[in-house]
Write a protein that holds these residues in place. Structure first.
Motif, PDB file in Angstrom:
ATOM      1  N   ASP A 238       0.832  -1.204   0.000  1.00  0.00           N
ATOM      2  CA  ASP A 238       0.000   0.000   0.000  1.00  0.00           C
ATOM      3  C   ASP A 238       0.869   1.258   0.000  1.00  0.00           C
ATOM      4  N   LEU A 239       0.362   2.311  -0.631  1.00  0.00           N
ATOM      5  CA  LEU A 239       0.930   3.646  -0.516  1.00  0.00           C
ATOM      6  C   LEU A 239       0.061   4.463   0.423  1.00  0.00           C
ATOM      7  N   VAL A 240       0.680   5.419   1.129  1.00  0.00           N
ATOM      8  CA  VAL A 240      -0.042   6.217   2.119  1.00  0.00           C
ATOM      9  C   VAL A 240       0.203   7.699   1.865  1.00  0.00           C
ATOM     10  N   ALA A 241      -0.883   8.457   1.727  1.00  0.00           N
ATOM     11  CA  ALA A 241      -0.822   9.919   1.653  1.00  0.00           C
ATOM     12  C   ALA A 241      -1.566  10.493   2.846  1.00  0.00           C
ATOM     13  N   VAL A 242      -1.050  11.567   3.395  1.00  0.00           N
ATOM     14  CA  VAL A 242      -1.735  12.301   4.456  1.00  0.00           C
ATOM     15  C   VAL A 242      -2.007  13.707   3.951  1.00  0.00           C
ATOM     16  N   SER A 243      -3.277  14.086   3.949  1.00  0.00           N
ATOM     17  CA  SER A 243      -3.705  15.410   3.509  1.00  0.00           C
ATOM     18  C   SER A 243      -3.947  16.265   4.751  1.00  0.00           C
ATOM     19  N   VAL A 244      -3.303  17.436   4.813  1.00  0.00           N
ATOM     20  CA  VAL A 244      -3.348  18.263   6.023  1.00  0.00           C
ATOM     21  C   VAL A 244      -3.791  19.679   5.671  1.00  0.00           C
ATOM     22  N   HIS A 245      -4.850  20.138   6.332  1.00  0.00           N
ATOM     23  CA  HIS A 245      -5.290  21.532   6.206  1.00  0.00           C
ATOM     24  C   HIS A 245      -4.690  22.281   7.388  1.00  0.00           C
ATOM     25  N   TRP A 246      -3.731  23.190   7.099  1.00  0.00           N
ATOM     26  CA  TRP A 246      -2.975  23.794   8.190  1.00  0.00           C
ATOM     27  C   TRP A 246      -2.551  25.212   7.839  1.00  0.00           C
ATOM     28  N   GLY A 247      -2.281  25.989   8.861  1.00  0.00           N
ATOM     29  CA  GLY A 247      -1.642  27.277   8.712  1.00  0.00           C
ATOM     30  C   GLY A 247      -2.529  28.403   8.227  1.00  0.00           C
ATOM     31  N   THR A 248      -1.876  29.503   7.952  1.00  0.00           N
ATOM     32  CA  THR A 248      -2.553  30.742   7.583  1.00  0.00           C
ATOM     33  C   THR A 248      -2.735  30.832   6.071  1.00  0.00           C
ATOM     34  N   ASN A 249      -3.429  31.893   5.635  1.00  0.00           N
ATOM     35  CA  ASN A 249      -3.759  32.042   4.224  1.00  0.00           C
ATOM     36  C   ASN A 249      -2.614  32.583   3.378  1.00  0.00           C
ATOM     37  N   TRP A 250      -1.780  33.451   3.951  1.00  0.00           N
ATOM     38  CA  TRP A 250      -0.830  34.213   3.143  1.00  0.00           C
ATOM     39  C   TRP A 250       0.588  34.090   3.695  1.00  0.00           C
ATOM     40  N   GLY A 251       1.559  34.190   2.813  1.00  0.00           N
ATOM     41  CA  GLY A 251       2.967  34.150   3.195  1.00  0.00           C
ATOM     42  C   GLY A 251       3.662  32.909   2.687  1.00  0.00           C
ATOM     43  N   PHE A 252       4.934  33.064   2.274  1.00  0.00           N
ATOM     44  CA  PHE A 252       5.678  31.961   1.692  1.00  0.00           C
ATOM     45  C   PHE A 252       6.448  31.144   2.719  1.00  0.00           C
ATOM     46  N   GLY A 253       6.560  31.632   3.934  1.00  0.00           N
ATOM     47  CA  GLY A 253       7.306  30.902   4.948  1.00  0.00           C
ATOM     48  C   GLY A 253       6.559  29.676   5.442  1.00  0.00           C
ATOM     49  N   VAL A 254       7.315  28.651   5.808  1.00  0.00           N
ATOM     50  CA  VAL A 254       6.742  27.431   6.376  1.00  0.00           C
ATOM     51  C   VAL A 254       7.130  27.366   7.847  1.00  0.00           C
ATOM     52  N   PRO A 255       6.156  27.350   8.756  1.00  0.00           N
ATOM     53  CA  PRO A 255       6.492  27.264  10.178  1.00  0.00           C
ATOM     54  C   PRO A 255       7.262  25.987  10.496  1.00  0.00           C
ATOM     55  N   ALA A 256       8.183  26.085  11.437  1.00  0.00           N
ATOM     56  CA  ALA A 256       9.003  24.929  11.809  1.00  0.00           C
ATOM     57  C   ALA A 256       8.151  23.764  12.285  1.00  0.00           C
ATOM     58  N   GLU A 257       7.022  24.051  12.937  1.00  0.00           N
ATOM     59  CA  GLU A 257       6.188  22.953  13.438  1.00  0.00           C
ATOM     60  C   GLU A 257       5.592  22.148  12.285  1.00  0.00           C
ATOM     61  N   GLN A 258       5.309  22.784  11.152  1.00  0.00           N
ATOM     62  CA  GLN A 258       4.805  22.036  10.001  1.00  0.00           C
ATOM     63  C   GLN A 258       5.887  21.134   9.429  1.00  0.00           C
ATOM     64  N   THR A 259       7.102  21.668   9.304  1.00  0.00           N
ATOM     65  CA  THR A 259       8.208  20.864   8.781  1.00  0.00           C
ATOM     66  C   THR A 259       8.458  19.661   9.683  1.00  0.00           C
ATOM     67  N   ARG A 260       8.498  19.895  10.987  1.00  0.00           N
ATOM     68  CA  ARG A 260       8.753  18.778  11.913  1.00  0.00           C
ATOM     69  C   ARG A 260       7.646  17.732  11.817  1.00  0.00           C
ATOM     70  N   PHE A 261       6.398  18.174  11.759  1.00  0.00           N
ATOM     71  CA  PHE A 261       5.271  17.239  11.707  1.00  0.00           C
ATOM     72  C   PHE A 261       5.323  16.421  10.418  1.00  0.00           C
ATOM     73  N   ALA A 262       5.528  17.090   9.285  1.00  0.00           N
ATOM     74  CA  ALA A 262       5.566  16.379   8.003  1.00  0.00           C
ATOM     75  C   ALA A 262       6.704  15.374   7.974  1.00  0.00           C
TER      76      ALA A 262
END
Length: 400
Positions: A223-247
């Motif tokens: 099996d292959l596994v994908a996780v779809s996550v709705h997260w964060g704010t609407n605007w801005g190119f930066g990725v919060p460290a907590e998102q990187t760690r979680f992913a």
């Protein structure tokens, strides 16, 4: 595409309610309770002022425009969209929300036109018309034969994956969760006896471990596994460290692809241990055309993401990105300068990938070459990937 490859279609927010609903053949009640706009037809007028008249009523395929041709050309085996719209006749507006999205159920052909295999519902608009609206949404989608992930009648149903068949008896499991940071209220969380969404209060190690335990209980060899996550704010190119760690925790634990969305424009792409992480896919279909204020983010550009994975292992082989543009509430091919702008953004902000341009102007990405000894070099030694799996290998935009 060969027999040992699996190509997916992924996109960000598909918002078929509000103004889009009004141009379709069966528009619902246009009344809104927003601070700036009280009639959904105002969003149609703004789009027309920006780009020209819209020939309403439009056929169900109209909002997708040239995306349908692109999908036919690429022919992905599985299509995954984040459906950020309730599908209901319900008139009970969720209290405490500034923006409400709903599409009349009779306009469902505007969704089925793209032939989605999975509709992700773990987002901050699926309960805009309360639990009755959510239950009607589930009923309408399931009656049409559409799989859903991320919302359900109970917590077990909300957290269960959508299961898509793949060749040779394998499956793609699509799990979906939504976070507090995307604006999902705590009261929307599904419980054992209450409908709702698969809500994650915070992107903690414990939340990742709980999700990975659900993956472990469900996954079969191959099996292959994908996780779809709705997260964060609407605007801005930066990725919060907590998102990187979680992913990255998810990838370390056996997940093959992370499909992030919520931002209204594309955010960085990462290839981590040869697995794809999309931190923000950007919007795909919405009614934002003609609303000013965030032009520097180019949210009029709508990328269609086509990752190709190695069957049985989930390793990213390549990523194709087709750039579309919203005009008159319809997707059309983006021009050369637009494609170059998005390519430069992804090249500047992306990690672990090498970008090139294909013969028809599409972007192509492959994992960047790494030397033995690099921590990411031997991806299949991560925890969670068992040996048997390796072998089978003025108005404002929505503030939330």
């Amino acid at each position: 595409m060969t027999g040992d490859e699996v190509t997916l279609f992924l996109c960000g927010d598909v918002m078929l309610g509000r103004g889009v609903d009004q141009i379709l053949g069966h528009p619902g009640d246009p009344a809104l309770r927003e601070g700036w706009v009280r009639d959904a037809r105002r969003y149609v007028a703004l789009a027309e002022a920006a780009s020209g008249p819209i020939p309403a009523p439009v056929p169900p395929s109209y909002p997708w425009g040239d995306a349908l041709r692109v999908l036919d050309d690429v022919a992905p085996q599985t299509r995954i969209v984040n459906l950020e719209t309730s599908v209901t006749r319900c008139d009970t507006f969720a209290p405490g929300k500034g923006i409400h999205y709903r599409m009349h159920p009779d306009n469902l052909p505007a969704l089925t036109a793209v032939r989605p295999d999975v509709c992700v519902l773990a987002n901050n608009h699926v309960l805009d018309f309360g639990r009755p609206g959510l239950l009607e949404t589930l009923d309408v989608l399931h009656a049409a034969g559409l799989r859903t992930a991320g919302a359900g009648r109970t917590a077990d149903e909300a957290h269960a994956p959508a299961v898509c068949p793949l060749p040779d008896g394998a499956r793609l499991l699509v799990f979906a969760v939504g976070t507090a940071s995307s604006g999902i209220p705590p009261s929307w969380a599904a419980t054992p006896d209450r409908p709702g969404v698969a809500r994650v209060p915070a992107l903690t190690p414990e939340a990742a471990a709980a999700l990975l335990e659900r993956v472990r209980r469900t996954r079969r060899p191959g099996d292959l596994v994908a996780v779809s996550v709705h997260w964060g704010t609407n605007w801005g190119f930066g990725v919060p460290a907590e998102q990187t760690r979680f992913a990255r925790r998810l990838v370390d634990g056996g997940v093959d692809l992370v499909h992030g969305h919520s931002s209204h424009h594309p955010r960085p792409v990462e290839v981590y241990r040869d697995r794809l992480i999309l931190y923000g896919c950007g919007d795909f279909v919405d009614d934002y055309e003609g609303i000013s204020g965030y032009e520097e983010f180019r949210d009029d550009l709508r990328p269609a993401w086509f990752p190709t994975l190695r069957a049985g292992t989930g390793r990213l082989l390549r990523l194709r990105v087709e750039t579309l543009r919203a005009r008159r509430m319809r997707l059309e091919p983006a021009g050369g300068a637009d494609r170059a702008w998005l390519g430069a953004l992804l090249d500047r902000t992306g990690k672990g990938l090498t970008l090139t341009t294909g013969p028809d102007g599409e972007m192509l990405a492959v994992p960047a070459a790494r030397e033995p000894g690099d921590p990411q070099h031997d991806r299949d030694r991560r925890p969670g990937r068992r040996a048997d799996q390796r072998a089978t290998a003025a108005p404002r935009r929505s503030p939330r």
